[in-house]
Design a protein around this motif. Structure first.
Motif, PDB file in Angstrom:
ATOM      1  N   ASP A  23       0.909  -1.107  -0.041  1.00  0.00           N
ATOM      2  CA  ASP A  23      -0.063   0.048  -0.141  1.00  0.00           C
ATOM      3  C   ASP A  23       0.916   1.326   0.089  1.00  0.00           C
ATOM      4  O   ASP A  23       1.434   1.517   1.030  1.00  0.00           O
ATOM      5  CB  ASP A  23      -0.961  -0.154   1.247  1.00  0.00           C
ATOM      6  CG  ASP A  23      -1.957   1.138   1.510  1.00  0.00           C
ATOM      7  OD1 ASP A  23      -2.020   1.955   0.404  1.00  0.00           O
ATOM      8  OD2 ASP A  23      -2.313   1.389   2.348  1.00  0.00           O
ATOM      9  N   HIS A  24       0.909   1.764  -1.171  1.00  0.00           N
ATOM     10  CA  HIS A  24       1.841   3.028  -1.247  1.00  0.00           C
ATOM     11  C   HIS A  24       1.108   4.590  -1.036  1.00  0.00           C
ATOM     12  O   HIS A  24       1.378   5.253  -1.818  1.00  0.00           O
ATOM     13  CB  HIS A  24       2.733   3.129  -2.429  1.00  0.00           C
ATOM     14  CG  HIS A  24       3.696   2.014  -2.473  1.00  0.00           C
ATOM     15  ND1 HIS A  24       4.745   1.742  -1.620  1.00  0.00           N
ATOM     16  CD2 HIS A  24       3.560   0.647  -3.261  1.00  0.00           C
ATOM     17  CE1 HIS A  24       5.357   0.686  -1.965  1.00  0.00           C
ATOM     18  NE2 HIS A  24       4.749  -0.061  -2.724  1.00  0.00           N
ATOM     19  N   LYS A  25      -0.358   4.209  -0.728  1.00  0.00           N
ATOM     20  CA  LYS A  25      -1.116   5.562  -0.522  1.00  0.00           C
ATOM     21  C   LYS A  25      -0.458   6.322   0.769  1.00  0.00           C
ATOM     22  O   LYS A  25      -0.266   5.678   1.870  1.00  0.00           O
ATOM     23  CB  LYS A  25      -2.525   5.234  -0.303  1.00  0.00           C
ATOM     24  CG  LYS A  25      -3.091   4.402  -1.503  1.00  0.00           C
ATOM     25  CD  LYS A  25      -4.577   4.020  -1.373  1.00  0.00           C
ATOM     26  CE  LYS A  25      -5.142   3.122  -2.483  1.00  0.00           C
ATOM     27  NZ  LYS A  25      -6.401   2.463  -2.128  1.00  0.00           N
ATOM     28  N   PRO A  26      -0.764   7.624   0.552  1.00  0.00           N
ATOM     29  CA  PRO A  26      -0.149   8.500   1.540  1.00  0.00           C
ATOM     30  C   PRO A  26      -0.923   8.381   2.866  1.00  0.00           C
ATOM     31  O   PRO A  26      -2.354   8.238   2.711  1.00  0.00           O
ATOM     32  CB  PRO A  26      -0.535  10.012   1.083  1.00  0.00           C
ATOM     33  CG  PRO A  26      -0.592   9.923  -0.583  1.00  0.00           C
ATOM     34  CD  PRO A  26      -1.009   8.303  -0.565  1.00  0.00           C
ATOM     35  N   GLU A  34       9.141   4.731  -2.559  1.00  0.00           N
ATOM     36  CA  GLU A  34       9.554   3.437  -2.133  1.00  0.00           C
ATOM     37  C   GLU A  34      11.002   3.409  -2.196  1.00  0.00           C
ATOM     38  O   GLU A  34      11.626   3.818  -3.132  1.00  0.00           O
ATOM     39  CB  GLU A  34       8.831   2.476  -2.868  1.00  0.00           C
ATOM     40  CG  GLU A  34       9.423   0.939  -2.017  1.00  0.00           C
ATOM     41  CD  GLU A  34       8.726  -0.277  -3.010  1.00  0.00           C
ATOM     42  OE1 GLU A  34       8.938  -1.385  -2.462  1.00  0.00           O
ATOM     43  OE2 GLU A  34       7.964  -0.041  -4.215  1.00  0.00           O
ATOM     44  N   THR A  35      11.754   3.015  -0.892  1.00  0.00           N
ATOM     45  CA  THR A  35      13.238   3.094  -0.849  1.00  0.00           C
ATOM     46  C   THR A  35      13.574   1.729  -0.466  1.00  0.00           C
ATOM     47  O   THR A  35      12.807   0.806   0.006  1.00  0.00           O
ATOM     48  CB  THR A  35      13.795   4.291  -0.289  1.00  0.00           C
ATOM     49  OG1 THR A  35      13.450   4.037   1.059  1.00  0.00           O
ATOM     50  CG2 THR A  35      13.398   5.539  -0.612  1.00  0.00           C
ATOM     51  N   LYS A  36      14.896   1.482  -0.313  1.00  0.00           N
ATOM     52  CA  LYS A  36      15.401   0.193   0.172  1.00  0.00           C
ATOM     53  C   LYS A  36      15.029   0.196   1.842  1.00  0.00           C
ATOM     54  O   LYS A  36      15.067  -0.777   2.651  1.00  0.00           O
ATOM     55  CB  LYS A  36      16.892  -0.023   0.137  1.00  0.00           C
ATOM     56  CG  LYS A  36      17.176  -0.390  -1.271  1.00  0.00           C
ATOM     57  CD  LYS A  36      18.493  -0.820  -1.606  1.00  0.00           C
ATOM     58  CE  LYS A  36      18.795  -1.030  -3.011  1.00  0.00           C
ATOM     59  NZ  LYS A  36      20.364  -0.913  -3.350  1.00  0.00           N
ATOM     60  N   ALA A  37      15.018   1.397   2.332  1.00  0.00           N
ATOM     61  CA  ALA A  37      14.598   1.722   3.801  1.00  0.00           C
ATOM     62  C   ALA A  37      13.274   1.439   4.126  1.00  0.00           C
ATOM     63  O   ALA A  37      12.975   1.460   5.351  1.00  0.00           O
ATOM     64  CB  ALA A  37      15.407   3.088   4.099  1.00  0.00           C
ATOM     65  N   GLY A  38      12.345   1.459   3.281  1.00  0.00           N
ATOM     66  CA  GLY A  38      11.058   1.385   3.371  1.00  0.00           C
ATOM     67  C   GLY A  38      10.125   2.227   2.588  1.00  0.00           C
ATOM     68  O   GLY A  38      10.891   3.152   1.754  1.00  0.00           O
ATOM     69  N   ASP A  39       8.895   2.769   2.817  1.00  0.00           N
ATOM     70  CA  ASP A  39       8.281   3.678   2.115  1.00  0.00           C
ATOM     71  C   ASP A  39       8.580   5.162   2.889  1.00  0.00           C
ATOM     72  O   ASP A  39       8.396   5.123   4.136  1.00  0.00           O
ATOM     73  CB  ASP A  39       6.808   3.527   2.302  1.00  0.00           C
ATOM     74  CG  ASP A  39       6.294   2.018   1.752  1.00  0.00           C
ATOM     75  OD1 ASP A  39       7.001   1.502   0.750  1.00  0.00           O
ATOM     76  OD2 ASP A  39       5.611   1.132   2.064  1.00  0.00           O
ATOM     77  N   LEU A  40       8.904   6.133   2.164  1.00  0.00           N
ATOM     78  CA  LEU A  40       9.068   7.549   2.850  1.00  0.00           C
ATOM     79  C   LEU A  40       7.841   8.187   2.256  1.00  0.00           C
ATOM     80  O   LEU A  40       7.700   8.343   1.084  1.00  0.00           O
ATOM     81  CB  LEU A  40      10.371   8.018   2.569  1.00  0.00           C
ATOM     82  CG  LEU A  40      11.622   6.972   2.617  1.00  0.00           C
ATOM     83  CD1 LEU A  40      12.855   8.007   2.222  1.00  0.00           C
ATOM     84  CD2 LEU A  40      11.667   7.017   4.182  1.00  0.00           C
ATOM     85  N   GLU A  41       7.241   9.063   3.211  1.00  0.00           N
ATOM     86  CA  GLU A  41       6.039   9.866   2.714  1.00  0.00           C
ATOM     87  C   GLU A  41       6.736  11.033   3.214  1.00  0.00           C
ATOM     88  O   GLU A  41       6.911  11.303   4.627  1.00  0.00           O
ATOM     89  CB  GLU A  41       4.849   9.423   3.524  1.00  0.00           C
ATOM     90  CG  GLU A  41       3.543  10.480   3.269  1.00  0.00           C
ATOM     91  CD  GLU A  41       2.387  10.238   3.818  1.00  0.00           C
ATOM     92  OE1 GLU A  41       1.488  11.133   3.614  1.00  0.00           O
ATOM     93  OE2 GLU A  41       2.332   9.199   4.534  1.00  0.00           O
ATOM     94  N   TYR A  52       7.841  10.301   6.983  1.00  0.00           N
ATOM     95  CA  TYR A  52       7.379   9.131   7.805  1.00  0.00           C
ATOM     96  C   TYR A  52       7.792   7.965   7.240  1.00  0.00           C
ATOM     97  O   TYR A  52       7.752   7.986   5.747  1.00  0.00           O
ATOM     98  CB  TYR A  52       5.767   9.224   7.642  1.00  0.00           C
ATOM     99  CG  TYR A  52       5.057  10.198   8.482  1.00  0.00           C
ATOM    100  CD1 TYR A  52       4.691  10.377   9.815  1.00  0.00           C
ATOM    101  CD2 TYR A  52       4.993  11.667   7.855  1.00  0.00           C
ATOM    102  CE1 TYR A  52       4.156  11.125  10.279  1.00  0.00           C
ATOM    103  CE2 TYR A  52       4.311  12.571   8.415  1.00  0.00           C
ATOM    104  CZ  TYR A  52       3.708  12.422   9.767  1.00  0.00           C
ATOM    105  OH  TYR A  52       3.320  13.531  10.584  1.00  0.00           O
ATOM    106  N   VAL A  53       8.232   6.925   7.755  1.00  0.00           N
ATOM    107  CA  VAL A  53       8.864   5.795   7.410  1.00  0.00           C
ATOM    108  C   VAL A  53       7.857   4.536   7.458  1.00  0.00           C
ATOM    109  O   VAL A  53       7.348   4.547   8.661  1.00  0.00           O
ATOM    110  CB  VAL A  53      10.252   5.512   7.967  1.00  0.00           C
ATOM    111  CG1 VAL A  53      10.814   4.227   7.179  1.00  0.00           C
ATOM    112  CG2 VAL A  53      11.088   6.798   7.879  1.00  0.00           C
ATOM    113  N   GLY A  54       7.436   3.851   6.633  1.00  0.00           N
ATOM    114  CA  GLY A  54       6.491   2.875   6.491  1.00  0.00           C
ATOM    115  C   GLY A  54       7.410   1.462   5.960  1.00  0.00           C
ATOM    116  O   GLY A  54       8.319   1.513   5.371  1.00  0.00           O
ATOM    117  N   ASP A  55       6.686   0.610   6.325  1.00  0.00           N
ATOM    118  CA  ASP A  55       7.011  -0.865   5.976  1.00  0.00           C
ATOM    119  C   ASP A  55       5.804  -1.437   5.102  1.00  0.00           C
ATOM    120  O   ASP A  55       4.977  -2.056   5.720  1.00  0.00           O
ATOM    121  CB  ASP A  55       7.705  -1.668   6.932  1.00  0.00           C
ATOM    122  CG  ASP A  55       7.947  -3.269   6.646  1.00  0.00           C
ATOM    123  OD1 ASP A  55       8.555  -3.154   5.177  1.00  0.00           O
ATOM    124  OD2 ASP A  55       8.310  -3.999   7.463  1.00  0.00           O
TER     125      ASP A  55
END
Length: 122
Positions: A23-26, A34-41, A52-55
């Protein structure tokens, strides 16, 4: 029969992938990359920038995080450090925020190597 079997096999393969889909929705009204560290918002305001950092669409518990943002607005460029602020990273402004502004975020999260993400504001 062969067509039905093929349809069932495809459905069996696709359904779990869709259920486990990312889920890449804000979640905070920003822009997600999306990055190697996770999803960055990125949530950008003139007085502050939040990352905000997500997995895979779920919040990631931040135990340590650092980084910096570079804001490009026309011919202007401003860098600011990112610091851990609760469940997010934060940089304090003032920033020139408008449509077309580009933000480069370099973030290291939970001891992982730094990753970069590029955002363009709409």
């Amino acid at each position: 029969m062969k067509r039905t079997l093929t349809s069932l096999l495809l459905a069996a393969l696709i359904a779990p992938a869709m259920a486990a889909g990312e889920d890449h929705k804000p979640k905070h009204g920003g822009i997600v990359v999306e990055t190697k560290a996770g999803d960055l918002e990125l949530v950008a305001k003139p007085e502050q920038i939040h990352i905000y950092v997500g997995d895979h669409g779920k919040p990631l518990k931040l135990t340590s995080a650092t980084g910096k943002v570079t804001v490009y607005s026309g011919a202007d460029m401003k860098e600011a450090p990112l610091a851990l602020a609760g469940d997010k990273l934060e940089a304090k402004g003032p920033f020139k925020i408008a449509a077309g502004t580009k933000v480069l975020a370099e973030v290291s999260v939970n001891g992982k190597p730094a990753v970069a993400a590029r955002f363009t504001l709409k």
